[in-house]
Design an enzyme around this catalytic site. Sequence first.
Site, PDB file in Angstrom:
ATOM      1  N   GLN A   1      18.729  22.153 -11.725  1.00 17.93           N
ATOM      2  CA  GLN A   1      17.584  21.337 -11.277  1.00 17.93           C
ATOM      3  C   GLN A   1      16.317  22.181 -11.082  1.00 17.93           C
ATOM      4  OE1 GLN A   1      20.186  20.547  -7.956  1.00 17.93           O
ATOM      5  NE2 GLN A   1      19.458  18.444  -7.874  1.00 17.93           N
TER       6      GLN A   1
ATOM      7  N   TYR B   1      27.566  30.871 -10.470  1.00 15.58           N
ATOM      8  CA  TYR B   1      26.599  29.778 -10.336  1.00 15.58           C
ATOM      9  C   TYR B   1      25.860  29.562 -11.657  1.00 15.58           C
ATOM     10  CZ  TYR B   1      27.244  30.061  -5.224  1.00 15.58           C
ATOM     11  OH  TYR B   1      27.752  30.064  -3.958  1.00 15.58           O
TER      12      TYR B   1
ATOM     13  N   SER C   1      26.893  25.066   2.798  1.00 15.02           N
ATOM     14  CA  SER C   1      26.819  23.589   2.797  1.00 15.02           C
ATOM     15  C   SER C   1      26.620  22.986   4.179  1.00 15.02           C
ATOM     16  CB  SER C   1      28.051  22.984   2.101  1.00 15.02           C
ATOM     17  OG  SER C   1      27.955  23.121   0.707  1.00 15.02           O
TER      18      SER C   1
ATOM     19  N   LEU D   1      24.667  20.811   5.057  1.00 13.65           N
ATOM     20  CA  LEU D   1      24.437  19.359   4.961  1.00 13.65           C
ATOM     21  C   LEU D   1      25.569  18.666   4.195  1.00 13.65           C
ATOM     22  CD1 LEU D   1      20.578  19.316   4.177  1.00 13.65           C
ATOM     23  CD2 LEU D   1      21.726  18.972   6.377  1.00 13.65           C
TER      24      LEU D   1
ATOM     25  N   SER E   1      16.687  21.292  -3.718  1.00 16.52           N
ATOM     26  CA  SER E   1      16.256  21.092  -5.107  1.00 16.52           C
ATOM     27  C   SER E   1      14.743  20.871  -5.179  1.00 16.52           C
ATOM     28  CB  SER E   1      16.986  19.882  -5.713  1.00 16.52           C
ATOM     29  OG  SER E   1      16.652  18.703  -4.997  1.00 16.52           O
TER      30      SER E   1
ATOM     31  N   GLU F   1      11.216  21.069   5.109  1.00 19.71           N
ATOM     32  CA  GLU F   1      11.884  20.188   6.081  1.00 19.71           C
ATOM     33  C   GLU F   1      13.033  20.945   6.782  1.00 19.71           C
ATOM     34  OE1 GLU F   1      11.746  17.243   7.374  1.00 19.71           O
ATOM     35  OE2 GLU F   1      13.807  16.874   7.999  1.00 19.71           O
TER      36      GLU F   1
HETATM   37  P1  NDP Z   1      23.722  21.751   1.565  1.00 15.13           P
HETATM   38  O1  NDP Z   1      24.981  21.169   2.053  1.00 15.13           O
HETATM   39  O2  NDP Z   1      22.634  21.911   2.566  1.00 15.13           O
HETATM   40  O3  NDP Z   1      23.208  20.857   0.342  1.00 15.13           O
HETATM   41  C1  NDP Z   1      21.991  21.139  -0.269  1.00 15.13           C
HETATM   42  C2  NDP Z   1      21.560  19.945  -1.130  1.00 15.13           C
HETATM   43  O4  NDP Z   1      21.338  18.804  -0.296  1.00 15.13           O
HETATM   44  C3  NDP Z   1      20.252  20.217  -1.828  1.00 15.13           C
HETATM   45  O5  NDP Z   1      20.406  20.897  -3.042  1.00 15.13           O
HETATM   46  C4  NDP Z   1      19.705  18.800  -2.005  1.00 15.13           C
HETATM   47  O6  NDP Z   1      20.402  18.182  -3.071  1.00 15.13           O
HETATM   48  C5  NDP Z   1      20.122  18.154  -0.693  1.00 15.13           C
HETATM   49  N1  NDP Z   1      19.146  18.388   0.376  1.00 15.13           N
HETATM   50  C6  NDP Z   1      18.848  19.573   0.990  1.00 15.13           C
HETATM   51  N2  NDP Z   1      17.910  19.400   1.941  1.00 15.13           N
HETATM   52  C7  NDP Z   1      17.602  18.086   1.956  1.00 15.13           C
HETATM   53  C8  NDP Z   1      16.721  17.328   2.717  1.00 15.13           C
HETATM   54  N3  NDP Z   1      15.964  17.871   3.664  1.00 15.13           N
HETATM   55  N4  NDP Z   1      16.658  15.989   2.481  1.00 15.13           N
HETATM   56  C9  NDP Z   1      17.415  15.409   1.524  1.00 15.13           C
HETATM   57  N5  NDP Z   1      18.288  16.100   0.750  1.00 15.13           N
HETATM   58  C10 NDP Z   1      18.389  17.433   0.966  1.00 15.13           C
HETATM   59  O7  NDP Z   1      23.928  23.190   0.965  1.00 15.13           O
HETATM   60  P2  NDP Z   1      24.622  23.669  -0.424  1.00 15.13           P
HETATM   61  O8  NDP Z   1      25.843  22.893  -0.709  1.00 15.13           O
HETATM   62  O9  NDP Z   1      23.562  23.722  -1.466  1.00 15.13           O
HETATM   63  O10 NDP Z   1      25.059  25.127  -0.011  1.00 15.13           O
HETATM   64  C11 NDP Z   1      24.047  26.064   0.399  1.00 15.13           C
HETATM   65  C12 NDP Z   1      24.352  27.409  -0.196  1.00 15.13           C
HETATM   66  O11 NDP Z   1      25.612  27.888   0.275  1.00 15.13           O
HETATM   67  C13 NDP Z   1      24.512  27.440  -1.729  1.00 15.13           C
HETATM   68  O12 NDP Z   1      23.288  27.468  -2.404  1.00 15.13           O
HETATM   69  C14 NDP Z   1      25.280  28.721  -1.913  1.00 15.13           C
HETATM   70  O13 NDP Z   1      24.416  29.820  -1.815  1.00 15.13           O
HETATM   71  C15 NDP Z   1      26.233  28.692  -0.721  1.00 15.13           C
HETATM   72  N6  NDP Z   1      27.547  28.129  -1.087  1.00 15.13           N
HETATM   73  C16 NDP Z   1      28.624  28.972  -1.068  1.00 15.13           C
HETATM   74  C17 NDP Z   1      29.876  28.538  -1.405  1.00 15.13           C
HETATM   75  C18 NDP Z   1      31.017  29.503  -1.384  1.00 15.13           C
HETATM   76  O14 NDP Z   1      32.112  29.159  -1.850  1.00 15.13           O
HETATM   77  N7  NDP Z   1      30.841  30.686  -0.875  1.00 15.13           N
HETATM   78  C19 NDP Z   1      30.129  27.147  -1.824  1.00 15.13           C
HETATM   79  C20 NDP Z   1      28.938  26.321  -1.784  1.00 15.13           C
HETATM   80  C21 NDP Z   1      27.703  26.802  -1.411  1.00 15.13           C
HETATM   81  P3  NDP Z   1      19.756  17.047  -4.037  1.00 15.13           P
HETATM   82  O15 NDP Z   1      18.287  16.976  -3.773  1.00 15.13           O
HETATM   83  O16 NDP Z   1      20.094  17.480  -5.407  1.00 15.13           O
HETATM   84  O17 NDP Z   1      20.495  15.796  -3.664  1.00 15.13           O
END
Ligand code: NDP
Length: 329
Positions: free
Chosen positions: A27, A54, A213, A215, A294, A301
């Site tokens: 994205q 990734y 994660s 959120l 994204s 925010e």
């Molecule tokens: P989140 O659970 O916070 O999800 C992030 C996603 O939620 C965004 O990409 C967006 O997705 C949506 N989002 C974020 N902020 C907002 C907002 N304010 N309002 C509305 N939608 C929002 O975190 P991730 O799952 O991305 O995990 C964070 C980081 O953790 C990863 O980037 C990675 O570095 C790490 N990670 C590590 C793992 C591991 O196994 N070690 C596994 C997973 C993550 P969208 O807009 O596309 O809907």
Amino acid sequence: MEYRRLGKSGLKVSELSFGSWVTFGNQVDIDLAVDCMAAAYDAGVNFFDNAEVYNKGKSETVMGAALKKLNWERDSYIISSKVMWGSKENPKPTQMGLSRKHLVEACDQAIARMGCEYLDLYFCHRPDPEVPMEEIVRGMTELILRGKVFYWGTSEWSAASIQEAYAVARQYDLIPPTMDQPQYHIFHRNRVEKEYASLYNVDNVGLGTTIWSPLASGLLSGKYNDGIPDDSRVNLPGYEWLKEMLMSEQWQSRLESVRQLSKVADDLGTTMPRLAIAWCLKNPNVSTVITGASKVSQVTENMEAIKVVPQLTDDVMKKIDDITKGLAE
Ligand code: NDP
């Protein structure tokens, strides 16, 4: 922004950090990566998380190109990579796992993709039962002694395996792991709160945690409260599994409770993403909360969450527990 020690190490990591799973190279292109990282850095973020797997290495390439454009002082930020599944579409047996060979080669490849000279943090992305613990700890120690990595850690390892790595390091005078990267949010608590409890003690591992994660992939942002917006993660090709999860009985019950949590956020005069991220920050055993976004607007925010932490009184925490009772694991 506050800076917390990464476990018992001396490294100070911003309490909120920024990761690139799903987003970078998918994205988020280079220009948007520059804008998102700049928004995070300007808010005080000093840690940017990545992994070889990734978007099959593309996420590291995009972050590397963004870092080049941003031209920040290299000693002002922390970058990571993680090793386990490889960066190739169909990795050969030597191109994945935690063998000494792949640990070292994957590290060199991550460094090349990110255009840097060293990684600050390097994680074993999952346990690899096919590699002896001594080989892993020795491989990581060697990377640190060669100046390619500063701190090594694990991701989603059991407490027993982390304890074993620590014992092996002590036995052979090697360098023990500093941190784990576990999932942690309102619906996913047990590992961080219970399983790892004995590891935080500084007389033991003194484990740091870079939690992921916050959120629950967006669920806890409240964005799914009234249906699925077109431009969301669950609609991305390759993430059908996430949509299935969202539609499952368990996640639909969680979604219902997010609707109630959104009212708690309203009553506090804040928003659901801020409340959910602040909830993670409230735990002192969390070294940093890795946020994902994204869009730049999501970064700005989410950074506001730090202001909500003081509002999380015992009463508010109890309300959150009552609403999510039986729904968290
Ligand atoms: P989140 O659970 O916070 O999800 C992030 C996603 O939620 C965004 O990409 C967006 O997705 C949506 N989002 C974020 N902020 C907002 C907002 N304010 N309002 C509305 N939608 C929002 O975190 P991730 O799952 O991305 O995990 C964070 C980081 O953790 C990863 O980037 C990675 O570095 C790490 N990670 C590590 C793992 C591991 O196994 N070690 C596994 C997973 C993550 P969208 O807009 O596309 O809907």
